[in-house]
Design an enzyme around this catalytic site. Structure first.
Site, PDB file in Angstrom:
ATOM      1  N   ASP A  11       0.734  -1.196   0.105  1.00 32.17           N
ATOM      2  CA  ASP A  11      -0.124  -0.050   0.114  1.00 32.17           C
ATOM      3  C   ASP A  11       0.955   1.294  -0.125  1.00 32.17           C
ATOM      4  O   ASP A  11       2.211   1.157   0.192  1.00 32.17           O
ATOM      5  CB  ASP A  11      -0.885   0.003   1.284  1.00 32.17           C
ATOM      6  CG  ASP A  11      -1.802   1.272   1.308  1.00 32.17           C
ATOM      7  OD1 ASP A  11      -2.415   1.480   0.422  1.00 32.17           O
ATOM      8  OD2 ASP A  11      -1.841   1.839   2.482  1.00 32.17           O
ATOM      9  N   ASP A  13      -0.463   5.139   1.007  1.00 31.95           N
ATOM     10  CA  ASP A  13      -0.713   6.158   1.915  1.00 31.95           C
ATOM     11  C   ASP A  13      -0.743   5.491   3.331  1.00 31.95           C
ATOM     12  O   ASP A  13      -1.492   4.530   4.008  1.00 31.95           O
ATOM     13  CB  ASP A  13      -2.224   6.724   1.767  1.00 31.95           C
ATOM     14  CG  ASP A  13      -2.332   7.530   0.608  1.00 31.95           C
ATOM     15  OD1 ASP A  13      -1.637   8.513   0.561  1.00 31.95           O
ATOM     16  OD2 ASP A  13      -2.917   7.126  -0.328  1.00 31.95           O
TER      17      ASP A  13
END
Length: 255
Positions: A11, A13
């Site tokens: 991922d 963020d």
């Protein structure tokens, strides 16, 4: 000893880049303009990992804001755009990505951020972080992801794995496809953990300590009980050797 891992998918963020505080600060500015209280961590946790329109709707419903998701984006995007270039890499992110790349471990990014926001957020970190992923960066508005199938659905992880397998097969015709069970997903949000598990992959949950406190006592519910999914407090604290990956010591790349 964990499963033998052949690829890692990340991922972005709150996991590779410290963007979540920007989201919180800008959201609180908007809430204040409507006379609403600051964003509670419990609601923040529900928003994290979701594609933008769905995350916005969680906020709008909670705060009873007189705006649509599109209007919310219009009000917040300008301020976010000003702040994205200054976001920093999360602790251990640069070292881990460089380490995996140097040791030939296939890596990819799977982020709910749309292409424009991804480019704004990552601009200051291309050389140190994102160049190492090459073409294996899947964003939330990738047309290959069906509408409505963002996280917590598994599609984005499976697409990232497919791009890795396709690339590896193009340079090595005898390449044995990497299976989902041979992938390690890195996520900071509970929804992201859910989507990684739904993809049949092994998940490392790296939550912000404040968010983890929201889910205190729920580790088994989030991660399961079979030991395939774990939580660590920082990227550099993972025992890579337990997954058959080369050992890393934070700081070794600078020595």
């Amino acid at each position: 000893m964990g499963p033998k891992i052949r690829a890692c998918i990340f991922d972005m963020d709150g996991l590779l880049l410290d963007t979540e505080q920007v989201y919180t600060d800008v959201t609180n500015e908007l809430l204040a303009s409507y006379g609403k209280p600051n964003l509670p961590l419990e609601i923040k946790a529900q928003m994290m990992g979701r594609p933008g329109p769905y995350a916005a709707q969680v906020l709008i419903d909670w705060a009873n804001l007189p705006v649509t998701a599109s209007e919310y984006f219009a009000e917040t995007s300008k301020r976010q755009t000003e702040l994205w270039p200054a976001v920093r890499a999360m602790p251990g992110a640069v070292e881990l990505i460089q380490h995996l790349k140097e040791h030939g471990v296939p890596i990819a990014v799977a982020t709910s951020s749309h292409r424009r926001n991804f480019e704004l957020k990552s601009a200051a970190h291309v050389d140190t972080l994102f160049a190492h992923f090459g073409e294996h960066i899947i964003v939330g508005d990738d047309p290959r992801i069906p509408t409505g199938r963002g996280k917590p659905y598994p599609d984005i992880w499976l697409l990232a794995l497919n791009t890795l397998n396709t690339s590896l097969a193009s340079t090595n015709p005898s390449h044995t496809p990497i299976l989902p069970s041979e992938c390690l997903v890195f996520e900071d949000s509970v929804l992201g953990v859910e989507s990684g598990r739904a993809a049949g992959m092994n998940v490392v949950w790296v939550p912000d300590g404040r968010i983890k406190a929201v889910f205190e006592g729920k580790d088994e519910e989030i991660l399961g009980v079979d030991g395939a999914h774990i939580a660590v407090d920082e990227l550099g604290h993972l025992d890579l050797e337990g997954y058959g990956l080369p050992r890393m010591r934070i700081g070794e790349l600078e020595n």
